[in-house]
Write a protein that holds these residues in place. Structure first.
Motif, short mmCIF file in Angstrom:
data_model
loop_
_atom_site.label_atom_id
_atom_site.label_comp_id
_atom_site.label_asym_id
_atom_site.label_seq_id
_atom_site.Cartn_x
_atom_site.Cartn_y
_atom_site.Cartn_z
N UNK A 1 -12.98 10.47 -3.32
CA UNK A 1 -12.12 11.62 -3.55
C UNK A 1 -11.37 11.59 -4.87
N UNK A 2 -10.79 10.42 -5.17
CA UNK A 2 -9.96 10.31 -6.37
C UNK A 2 -10.78 10.24 -7.65
N UNK B 1 2.92 2.48 2.50
CA UNK B 1 3.28 3.12 3.77
C UNK B 1 4.72 2.83 4.14
N UNK C 1 -3.32 8.68 8.39
CA UNK C 1 -3.08 7.45 7.64
C UNK C 1 -4.26 7.09 6.76
N UNK D 1 -0.79 18.78 -0.24
CA UNK D 1 -1.67 19.82 -0.77
C UNK D 1 -2.57 20.37 0.33
N UNK E 1 -3.24 4.59 -3.90
CA UNK E 1 -4.69 4.77 -3.96
C UNK E 1 -5.11 5.15 -5.38
N UNK F 1 -12.78 8.50 9.95
CA UNK F 1 -12.80 9.90 10.34
C UNK F 1 -13.94 10.04 11.34
N UNK G 1 0.80 -1.21 0.00
CA UNK G 1 0.00 0.00 0.00
C UNK G 1 0.85 1.29 0.00
N UNK H 1 -12.97 19.80 -0.81
CA UNK H 1 -11.73 20.12 -0.11
C UNK H 1 -11.99 20.20 1.39
N UNK I 1 -8.00 -0.86 7.87
CA UNK I 1 -6.94 -0.96 8.86
C UNK I 1 -7.31 -1.91 10.00
N UNK J 1 -13.37 22.38 -6.57
CA UNK J 1 -13.63 21.59 -5.36
C UNK J 1 -13.75 22.46 -4.12
N UNK K 1 -12.09 16.83 2.69
CA UNK K 1 -10.73 16.27 2.75
C UNK K 1 -9.98 16.84 3.95
N UNK L 1 1.57 6.36 -0.46
CA UNK L 1 0.21 5.85 -0.23
C UNK L 1 -0.84 6.47 -1.15
N UNK L 2 -0.76 7.79 -1.37
CA UNK L 2 -1.84 8.35 -2.18
C UNK L 2 -1.69 7.98 -3.65
N UNK M 1 -6.53 9.03 5.70
CA UNK M 1 -6.68 10.02 4.64
C UNK M 1 -5.76 9.68 3.47
N UNK M 2 -4.53 9.29 3.80
CA UNK M 2 -3.60 8.91 2.74
C UNK M 2 -4.11 7.70 1.97
N UNK M 3 -4.71 6.75 2.70
CA UNK M 3 -5.12 5.51 2.05
C UNK M 3 -6.29 5.71 1.11
N UNK M 4 -7.07 6.78 1.27
CA UNK M 4 -8.12 7.03 0.29
C UNK M 4 -7.63 8.02 -0.77
N UNK M 5 -6.34 8.32 -0.72
CA UNK M 5 -5.77 9.10 -1.81
C UNK M 5 -5.84 10.61 -1.63
N UNK M 6 -5.97 11.08 -0.40
CA UNK M 6 -5.93 12.52 -0.17
C UNK M 6 -4.47 12.91 0.02
N UNK M 7 -3.93 13.76 -0.84
CA UNK M 7 -2.53 14.13 -0.68
C UNK M 7 -2.34 15.11 0.48
#
Lengths: 263, 311
Positions: free
Chosen positions: A112-113, A60, B193, B204, A84, A98, A58, B181, A92, A122, B184, A80-81, B195-201
């Motif tokens: 998001x992506x 990390x 972590x 930025x 993704x 969140x 992944x 945004x 995890x 956005x 995010x 990681x991003x 956040x990174x795993x769903x691709x949020x940089x």
């Protein structure tokens, strides 16, 4: 079951990976393959390097040695991003949601992506940005239906019981429409009923969307039922790899799990 | 008996016997409170998104105001100076992300806190090197005339400041709540972590947050700078934001607003009605006393997330 599904070519190839932290070796020369549309389980006793392996795939952790080929592309160093973006989603071991946000918002972050509008759009919520948001919202609602969590759509996830949190986390990963879905102990800490539900969702995901799944699990029973293919790690090394029945009978595996009698 | 009378009875008698004067004090306090809120808001934004207590917020206020005033003294028109100053705050955000936050990622919070103290001294020093250490007069053209309404004497500038502050706060709240945004940002605040795993940089997002905090600093700098001149002591209002944060909670935007208002009104009322009892100057420490009481009874603040540790 395996015969009826069409398992494809190799999607992820992990080749001779070694990872150490300072002097501590977490993974030593492990290779494994996950093929398209299969469910592959990585099992092993505590400290075997399972989660480290997931973290390497992944992005990390960055392994000192070895290469990873994903979807035919070799990658050496991965963020990681970027993973993704490449289509790897994960959950995890200790749910990482969140907590202040609602179930819906949590799953929306998984989209998001997929959002095409640029950064400035956005930052607002009108015109094309709003239209796009609504389209994604529709997709997310389908996931919510699929996971049967309609009732908690607006609840802040911090207030949900553990089993449901794990389900929301799965939803967030699914929202990204991943090519490869990595689940780190999806059933840890659940009661029997919750485990059964989770098993069903994992199998349905695999069936309906054809998602390739790599999962780590402790519960041997679950693993044997779910997976097409099992990889066993012990002390950072691979000790077995094959279909569940073969692995179950493997002497090395039995020793690793039950311990070996010392002379 | 006389002491108790002076503490618990006479001030209230005063309030009720002259309600218009009392209202004037309260409104004056509210207006100052909005300004405190503006500064506190900068802290909350950064704390929410990166978990860093940004000690440099005050220095950012000073730096932004100095840049603006410096440009205006060089003859740049107000609107252009505002745009350039905002741009400079974005550059500051990028540099802080690159040189300070990124190398220190995953370090304990206290390390990051120390780093922001470093940033404070750098910004203060750098600002003075470039623009000099004199007191600059700032006038961006907001009308500043006293007027009377319902018997209360108010200042036009204070009303403007309050309106701009309120608009800013409302805008940010909507931004956080309803945009991609914003979502995010909240995600990063909750769990890096994940956040990174769903691709949020992260990179930025941090730049966005520090830039927005920079803008908020610029607005706060304009307000305070117009009131008391742009000078070194501007960076000390960061200290006034601390009790506001403790009252409102470090993670809550509404908290920053309400906290600011309570402190603003509280210290004005205390100064005028109870101040004379002990010779005045309550205003300077009242906020900290109030914060201390809050720390004892409600450490998460009025709106902060309750700290529950699962074991």
């Amino acid at each position: 079951m395996t015969e009826t599904r069409n398992i494809g070519d190799t999607l992820l190839k992990v080749d001779n990976i070694s990872l150490s932290f300072g002097g501590v070796k977490a993974i030593t020369g492990v290779s494994l393959e996950i093929r398209e549309r299969e469910i592959c389980a990585i099992i092993g006793p505590n400290g075997a390097g399972k989660t480290s392996m997931l973290n390497v795939i992944n992005g990390f952790y960055h392994p000192q040695e070895g290469t990873i080929t994903f979807g035919g592309e070799v990658r050496r160093k991965m963020r990681p991003h970027l993973a993704a973006q490449g289509g790897i989603a994960r959950t995890f071991q200790n749910v990482a949601l969140f907590t202040g946000m609602s179930t819906l918002d949590n799953i929306m972050t998984g989209r998001n992506l997929k959002m095409k509008r640029n950064f400035l759009w956005q930052a607002i919520n009108i015109g094309p940005a709003r239209k796009e948001e609504l389209e994604h919202r529709e997709f997310v609602e389908r996931i919510i239906d699929f996971l049967e969590i309609e009732a908690i759509r607006k609840t802040p996830v911090g207030r949900l019981p553990y089993g449901l949190q794990k389900r929301v986390e799965l939803g967030r990963a699914l929202a990204a429409e991943p090519k490869l879905l990595l689940l780190d102990e999806p059933m840890a800490g659940m009661n029997v009923e919750e485990k059964e539900d989770m098993c069903r969702f994992i199998l349905d995901t695999n069936d309906e969307f054809g998602t390739t799944i790599g999962l780590i699990e402790h519960d041997m029973g679950v693993v044997m039922d779910l997976s097409d293919h099992v990889v066993v790690l012990d002390h950072g090394e691979k000790i077995a790899d094959g279909v569940p029945d073969v692995v179950r009978a493997d002497q090395n595996v039995i020793d690793a799990y039950l311990g070996v009698a010392h002379e | 008996m006389e002491v108790l009378n002076a503490i618990f009875v006479l001030p209230f008698v005063d309030m009720f016997s002259e309600p218009i004067f009392f209202a004037e004090v309260v409104v004056g306090g509210l207006l100052t409170g909005v300004m405190y809120s503006l500064v506190a808001l900068g802290f909350v934004l950064i704390f929410k998104a990166s978990g860093v207590f940004n000690f440099a917020q005050g220095a950012m206020v000073l730096f932004a105001a100095l840049t603006l005033v410096g440009l205006m003294e060089k003859g740049v028109p107000v609107w252009l100076a505002l745009i350039i100053a905002a741009g400079v705050m974005v550059i500051v955000a990028v540099i802080i992300e690159k040189l300070v936050l990124r190398p220190l990622v995953n370090q304990p919070d206290i390390i990051l806190f120390m780093a922001t103290i470093g940033i404070t001294f750098f910004l203060e020093g750098f600002g003075e090197t470039v623009w000099g250490s004199d007191i600059h007069r700032l006038d961006v053209g907001i009308p500043d005339a006293p007027f009377e309404i319902g018997g209360m004497l108010l200042n036009e500038f204070d009303i403007w400041a309050a309106a701009i502050g309120a608009a800013m706060v409302g805008g940010l709240a909507l931004f956080f709540r309803y945009t991609v945004i914003g979502r995010a940002l909240r995600a990063v605040a909750d769990d890096h972590q994940a956040a990174l795993s769903v691709g949020i940089p992260l990179k930025t997002i941090w730049i966005v947050v520090w830039s927005v905090a920079g803008f908020v600093g610029l607005v706060a700098g304009i307000m305070w700078g117009t009131k008391s001149g742009v000078q070194f002591s501007l960076s000390l209002i960061a200290l006034k934001a601390l009790p506001v944060l403790i009252l409102g909670g470090f993670t809550s935007i509404p908290g920053a607003i309400v906290g600011g208002l309570i402190i603003g009104v509280g210290e004005k009322v205390a100064e005028i009605y109870w101040g004379p009892l002990i010779g005045g100057a309550i205003e300077n420490w009242f906020a900290y006393m109030l914060a201390l009481v809050f720390l004892l009874f409600r450490p998460q603040g009025l709106f902060g997330e309750k700290i529950i540790e699962r074991v």
